[in-house]
Write an enzyme that holds these catalytic residues in place. Structure first.
Site, PDB file in Angstrom:
ATOM      1  N   ASN A   9       0.882  -1.164   0.000  1.00  0.00           N
ATOM      2  CA  ASN A   9       0.000   0.000   0.000  1.00  0.00           C
ATOM      3  C   ASN A   9       0.923   1.218   0.000  1.00  0.00           C
ATOM      4  O   ASN A   9       1.488   1.568   1.025  1.00  0.00           O
ATOM      5  CB  ASN A   9      -0.893  -0.028   1.244  1.00  0.00           C
ATOM      6  CG  ASN A   9      -1.705   1.247   1.403  1.00  0.00           C
ATOM      7  OD1 ASN A   9      -1.767   2.072   0.488  1.00  0.00           O
ATOM      8  ND2 ASN A   9      -2.316   1.416   2.563  1.00  0.00           N
ATOM      9  N   LYS A  11       0.228   4.252  -0.349  1.00  0.00           N
ATOM     10  CA  LYS A  11      -0.382   5.460   0.218  1.00  0.00           C
ATOM     11  C   LYS A  11      -0.079   6.657  -0.709  1.00  0.00           C
ATOM     12  O   LYS A  11      -0.040   6.485  -1.914  1.00  0.00           O
ATOM     13  CB  LYS A  11       0.097   5.673   1.652  1.00  0.00           C
ATOM     14  CG  LYS A  11      -0.083   4.394   2.490  1.00  0.00           C
ATOM     15  CD  LYS A  11       0.052   4.598   3.966  1.00  0.00           C
ATOM     16  CE  LYS A  11      -0.172   3.249   4.662  1.00  0.00           C
ATOM     17  NZ  LYS A  11      -0.141   3.319   6.112  1.00  0.00           N
ATOM     18  N   HIS A  94      -9.548   1.419   4.337  1.00  0.00           N
ATOM     19  CA  HIS A  94      -8.300   1.546   5.102  1.00  0.00           C
ATOM     20  C   HIS A  94      -8.539   2.460   6.307  1.00  0.00           C
ATOM     21  O   HIS A  94      -9.312   3.416   6.220  1.00  0.00           O
ATOM     22  CB  HIS A  94      -7.190   2.119   4.213  1.00  0.00           C
ATOM     23  CG  HIS A  94      -5.853   2.045   4.882  1.00  0.00           C
ATOM     24  ND1 HIS A  94      -5.442   2.993   5.789  1.00  0.00           N
ATOM     25  CD2 HIS A  94      -4.871   1.113   4.817  1.00  0.00           C
ATOM     26  CE1 HIS A  94      -4.248   2.639   6.253  1.00  0.00           C
ATOM     27  NE2 HIS A  94      -3.875   1.514   5.674  1.00  0.00           N
ATOM     28  N   GLU A  96      -6.890   4.776   7.517  1.00  0.00           N
ATOM     29  CA  GLU A  96      -6.630   6.203   7.274  1.00  0.00           C
ATOM     30  C   GLU A  96      -7.820   6.853   6.576  1.00  0.00           C
ATOM     31  O   GLU A  96      -8.118   8.029   6.812  1.00  0.00           O
ATOM     32  CB  GLU A  96      -5.338   6.363   6.448  1.00  0.00           C
ATOM     33  CG  GLU A  96      -4.115   6.118   7.326  1.00  0.00           C
ATOM     34  CD  GLU A  96      -2.913   5.539   6.607  1.00  0.00           C
ATOM     35  OE1 GLU A  96      -2.845   5.620   5.362  1.00  0.00           O
ATOM     36  OE2 GLU A  96      -2.038   4.985   7.294  1.00  0.00           O
ATOM     37  N   GLU A 166      -5.903  -5.123  10.181  1.00  0.00           N
ATOM     38  CA  GLU A 166      -4.876  -4.129  10.486  1.00  0.00           C
ATOM     39  C   GLU A 166      -5.207  -3.413  11.793  1.00  0.00           C
ATOM     40  O   GLU A 166      -5.998  -2.461  11.801  1.00  0.00           O
ATOM     41  CB  GLU A 166      -4.815  -3.081   9.362  1.00  0.00           C
ATOM     42  CG  GLU A 166      -4.459  -3.655   8.012  1.00  0.00           C
ATOM     43  CD  GLU A 166      -3.780  -2.610   7.138  1.00  0.00           C
ATOM     44  OE1 GLU A 166      -2.629  -2.843   6.749  1.00  0.00           O
ATOM     45  OE2 GLU A 166      -4.393  -1.563   6.868  1.00  0.00           O
ATOM     46  N   GLY A 172       2.054   2.036  10.777  1.00  0.00           N
ATOM     47  CA  GLY A 172       3.018   3.121  10.671  1.00  0.00           C
ATOM     48  C   GLY A 172       3.679   3.491  11.987  1.00  0.00           C
ATOM     49  O   GLY A 172       4.331   4.525  12.090  1.00  0.00           O
ATOM     50  N   SER A 212       2.916  -2.411  10.215  1.00  0.00           N
ATOM     51  CA  SER A 212       4.367  -2.532  10.452  1.00  0.00           C
ATOM     52  C   SER A 212       4.910  -3.923  10.123  1.00  0.00           C
ATOM     53  O   SER A 212       5.819  -4.412  10.796  1.00  0.00           O
ATOM     54  CB  SER A 212       4.727  -2.129  11.881  1.00  0.00           C
ATOM     55  OG  SER A 212       4.324  -0.784  12.128  1.00  0.00           O
TER      56      SER A 212
HETATM   57  P1  PGA Z   1       2.558   0.119   7.615  1.00  0.00           P
HETATM   58  O1  PGA Z   1       1.137   0.365   6.932  1.00  0.00           O
HETATM   59  O2  PGA Z   1       3.088  -1.176   7.041  1.00  0.00           O
HETATM   60  O3  PGA Z   1       3.388   1.295   7.251  1.00  0.00           O
HETATM   61  O4  PGA Z   1       2.321  -0.006   9.086  1.00  0.00           O
HETATM   62  C1  PGA Z   1       0.264  -0.698   6.723  1.00  0.00           C
HETATM   63  C2  PGA Z   1      -1.008  -0.173   6.100  1.00  0.00           C
HETATM   64  O5  PGA Z   1      -1.418   0.948   6.412  1.00  0.00           O
HETATM   65  O6  PGA Z   1      -1.644  -0.868   5.285  1.00  0.00           O
END
Ligand code: PGA
Length: 250
Positions: A9, A11, A94, A96, A166, A172, A212
């Site tokens: 992803n 982003k 997601h 976010e 998730e 993140g 992560s």
């Molecule tokens: P990250 O993000 O691996 O940077 O923690 C995962 C995601 O948001 O899908």
């Protein structure tokens, strides 16, 4: 029996030229991958990503899609646009988007349905926030988020979706759910699917872990029986790291 799926992803990162470069670097490194490999890129990078991925097994996805066929929805993408550009996967819901853009369980459901009905695969994200885990709501919450997201789909459609568990507190942040925590919560999601759609359907659904995931923890996570892959943010932006995740040790 389930083919694992490792999806990046990206982003809001990478220009088309940078997308081309990253995928060119990635191609030789993932050529022997046993899992499905997907990069979910910014919509403006889809064209470059498709071109760069040619002749490889890398599939291209986007990070959001609207449910309406067309119309006055400023800033959104339709299923027809995604299909016409060769998109195979769409991330839906997601955290976010839920956190910053007002995405709700109901709109996640509408988007996921539209993706499935257009013949693409949604990667539906669910997961609890830190305070929800601490209060003991994780299982009930992920079960609810999952079942609402699938409302209106036939059992055959449900079989084809990908779910990404998730935990919001792990995204993140460098914090990862332990192998056991991730396995257990994904097991809860699968059990909910089995109750609603039957074990045969539940056994087909691929459920990823995300938050992560990186070269140093992928092997342990992927050894867990319920975990069918990963949705990777930060570590998907570097070819070597993402390739190491794709080529996890069984
Ligand atoms: P990250 O993000 O691996 O940077 O923690 C995962 C995601 O948001 O899908």
């Amino acid at each position: 029996m389930r083919t694992p799926i490792i999806a990046g992803n990206w982003k809001m990162n990478k220009t088309p030229a940078e997308a081309t470069q990253l995928i060119q670097e990635l191609k030789p490194l993932v050529k022997d991958a046993k899992s499905t490999v997907v990069v979910c890129v910014p919509a403006l990078c889809v064209h470059a990503a498709k071109q760069a991925a040619r002749g490889s097994k890398i599939k291209v996805g986007v990070q959001n899609m609207h449910w309406a066929a067309s119309g006055a929805y400023t800033g959104e993408l339709s299923a027809d646009m995604c299909k016409a550009c060769g998109v195979d996967y769409v991330i839906v819901g997601h955290s976010e988007r839920r956190q910053y853009f007002g995405e709700t369980d109901e709109t996640v459901n509408k988007r996921a349905l539209a993706v499935v009905r257009a013949g693409m695969t949604p990667i539906i994200c669910v997961g609890e926030r830190k305070e929800q885990r601490e209060a003991g709501y994780t299982d009930a919450l992920v079960e609810y988020q999952t079942l609402i997201a699938l409302t209106g789909m036939t059992a055959d459609e449900v079989k084809k979706v990908v779910i990404a568990y998730e935990p919001v507190w792990a995204i993140g942040t460098g914090l990862t759910a332990t192998d056991e925590q991730a396995n257990e919560t994904i097991g809860v999601i699968r059990a909910a699917l089995a109750r609603k759609y039957g074990k045969r359907v539940a056994d087909k659904v691929r459920i990823q872990y995300g938050g992560s995931m990186k070269p140093s923890n992928v092997d342990g996570l992927m050894k867990q029986p319920e975990i069918d892959g990963g949705l990777i943010g930060g570590a998907s932006l570097k070819a070597e790291d993402f390739a190491r995740i794709v080529n996890y040790q069984e």
